[in-house]
Design an enzyme around this catalytic site. Structure first.
Site, PDB file in Angstrom:
ATOM      1  N   ASP A  11       0.832  -1.199   0.000  1.00 31.41           N
ATOM      2  CA  ASP A  11       0.000   0.000   0.000  1.00 31.41           C
ATOM      3  C   ASP A  11       0.868   1.251   0.000  1.00 31.41           C
ATOM      4  O   ASP A  11       0.651   2.179  -0.766  1.00 31.41           O
ATOM      5  CB  ASP A  11      -0.942   0.003   1.215  1.00 31.41           C
ATOM      6  N   ASP A  49       7.032   3.937   3.510  1.00 30.66           N
ATOM      7  CA  ASP A  49       7.327   5.123   4.316  1.00 30.66           C
ATOM      8  C   ASP A  49       8.820   5.170   4.593  1.00 30.66           C
ATOM      9  O   ASP A  49       9.589   5.755   3.838  1.00 30.66           O
ATOM     10  CB  ASP A  49       6.500   5.067   5.601  1.00 30.66           C
TER      11      ASP A  49
HETATM   12  P1  IMP Z   1       7.854   1.441   6.511  1.00 29.70           P
HETATM   13  O1  IMP Z   1       8.586   0.247   7.002  1.00 29.70           O
HETATM   14  O2  IMP Z   1       8.157   2.657   7.333  1.00 29.70           O
HETATM   15  O3  IMP Z   1       8.049   1.689   5.025  1.00 29.70           O
HETATM   16  O4  IMP Z   1       6.325   1.189   6.815  1.00 29.70           O
HETATM   17  C1  IMP Z   1       5.471   0.633   5.916  1.00 29.70           C
HETATM   18  C2  IMP Z   1       4.137   0.301   6.547  1.00 29.70           C
HETATM   19  O5  IMP Z   1       3.735   1.267   7.533  1.00 29.70           O
HETATM   20  C3  IMP Z   1       3.069   0.336   5.496  1.00 29.70           C
HETATM   21  O6  IMP Z   1       2.914  -0.905   4.877  1.00 29.70           O
HETATM   22  C4  IMP Z   1       1.841   0.759   6.286  1.00 29.70           C
HETATM   23  O7  IMP Z   1       1.203  -0.363   6.828  1.00 29.70           O
HETATM   24  C5  IMP Z   1       2.386   1.617   7.409  1.00 29.70           C
HETATM   25  N1  IMP Z   1       2.287   3.076   7.074  1.00 29.70           N
HETATM   26  C6  IMP Z   1       3.289   3.912   6.723  1.00 29.70           C
HETATM   27  N2  IMP Z   1       2.842   5.152   6.479  1.00 29.70           N
HETATM   28  C7  IMP Z   1       1.501   5.103   6.660  1.00 29.70           C
HETATM   29  C8  IMP Z   1       0.441   6.097   6.536  1.00 29.70           C
HETATM   30  O8  IMP Z   1       0.625   7.268   6.181  1.00 29.70           O
HETATM   31  N3  IMP Z   1      -0.813   5.651   6.811  1.00 29.70           N
HETATM   32  C9  IMP Z   1      -1.097   4.382   7.182  1.00 29.70           C
HETATM   33  N4  IMP Z   1      -0.145   3.420   7.304  1.00 29.70           N
HETATM   34  C10 IMP Z   1       1.132   3.783   7.047  1.00 29.70           C
HETATM   35 MG    MG Z   2       1.498  -2.279   4.543  1.00 32.30          MG
END
Ligand code: IMP
Ligand code: MG
Length: 184
Positions: free
Chosen positions: A104, A107
């Site tokens: 989805d 981040d």
């Molecule tokens: P990362 O490891 O920081 O890239 O986190 C990824 C996961 O964090 C995604 O698959 C989402 O489930 C969650 N996430 C990151 N940003 C958002 C946001 O803005 N809204 C909702 N979920 C988020």
């Molecule tokens: Mg996710």
């Protein structure tokens, strides 16, 4: 659920249902071109990628199978913990498979970078990533993302699979939340 149901909890709509579907159509066409006659294993990352998986997969013409993984790197809040845990593993052996991870949002990129390496180490023939959304932080991590729907600013978003404390996943669009929802 729609914008009306959200009342004052909704700040802005970033991408409408129509915009999301149009972009997924383009991504699916790219995927079809890139994989040609290869058999794809789509790996959806639960739970946020459910909507992207459902809509993107139905726009792909190539032969594919679907599998799901659940990993955790987030609590119920809005900050990444940086710790990745497998909550549900794949049902398929990925050895020799062309894996396309469906996400989805990216981040920090920590989850994806970890997941990609993990699947490569299991002997996948190739591992690529498709994500609907990407935040600016992701650029800092060395993870190659082959298909990106939209690059967005560093703001917390909800809808179309994305949650805040498990809510708002069933919105058909992607939007931002009013600050009072965060307990302000
Ligand atoms: P990362 O490891 O920081 O890239 O986190 C990824 C996961 O964090 C995604 O698959 C989402 O489930 C969650 N996430 C990151 N940003 C958002 C946001 O803005 N809204 C909702 N979920 C988020
Ligand atoms: Mg996710």
């Amino acid at each position: 659920m729609d914008a009306k149901d959200m009342g004052s909890d909704l700040k802005d709509i970033l991408f409408t249902e129509e915009q999301i579907h149009a972009r997924l159509e383009e991504m699916a066409a790219e995927i079809d071109r890139d994989y040609e006659d290869k058999d794809i294993l789509l790996v959806g990352v639960l739970r946020g990628a459910v909507m992207v998986m459902a809509d993107l997969s139905r726009k792909i013409h190539a032969s594919l199978q679907m599998d799901w993984m659940a990993v955790s790197s987030y609590g119920s809040g809005t900050k990444s913990s940086g710790v990745v845990r497998i909550l549900k593993d794949l049902d398929n052996d990925v050895h020799g498979r062309h894996v396309l991870i469906v996400e989805d949002i990216i981040d920090s990129g920590l989850t994806l970078s970890w997941l990609k390496t993990n699947l490569e180490n299991r002997g996948a023939a190739s591992v690529r990533i498709a994500t609907l959304l990407r935040k600016p932080e992701a650029a800092k991590v060395d993870v190659d993302v082959s298909y990106v729907g939209f690059d967005i600013p560093n703001e917390f978003v909800i809808g179309y699979g994305l949650d805040y404390a498990e809510r708002y996943r069933h919105l058909p669009f992607v939007g931002t939340l009013a600050s009072h929802v965060y307990g302000g």
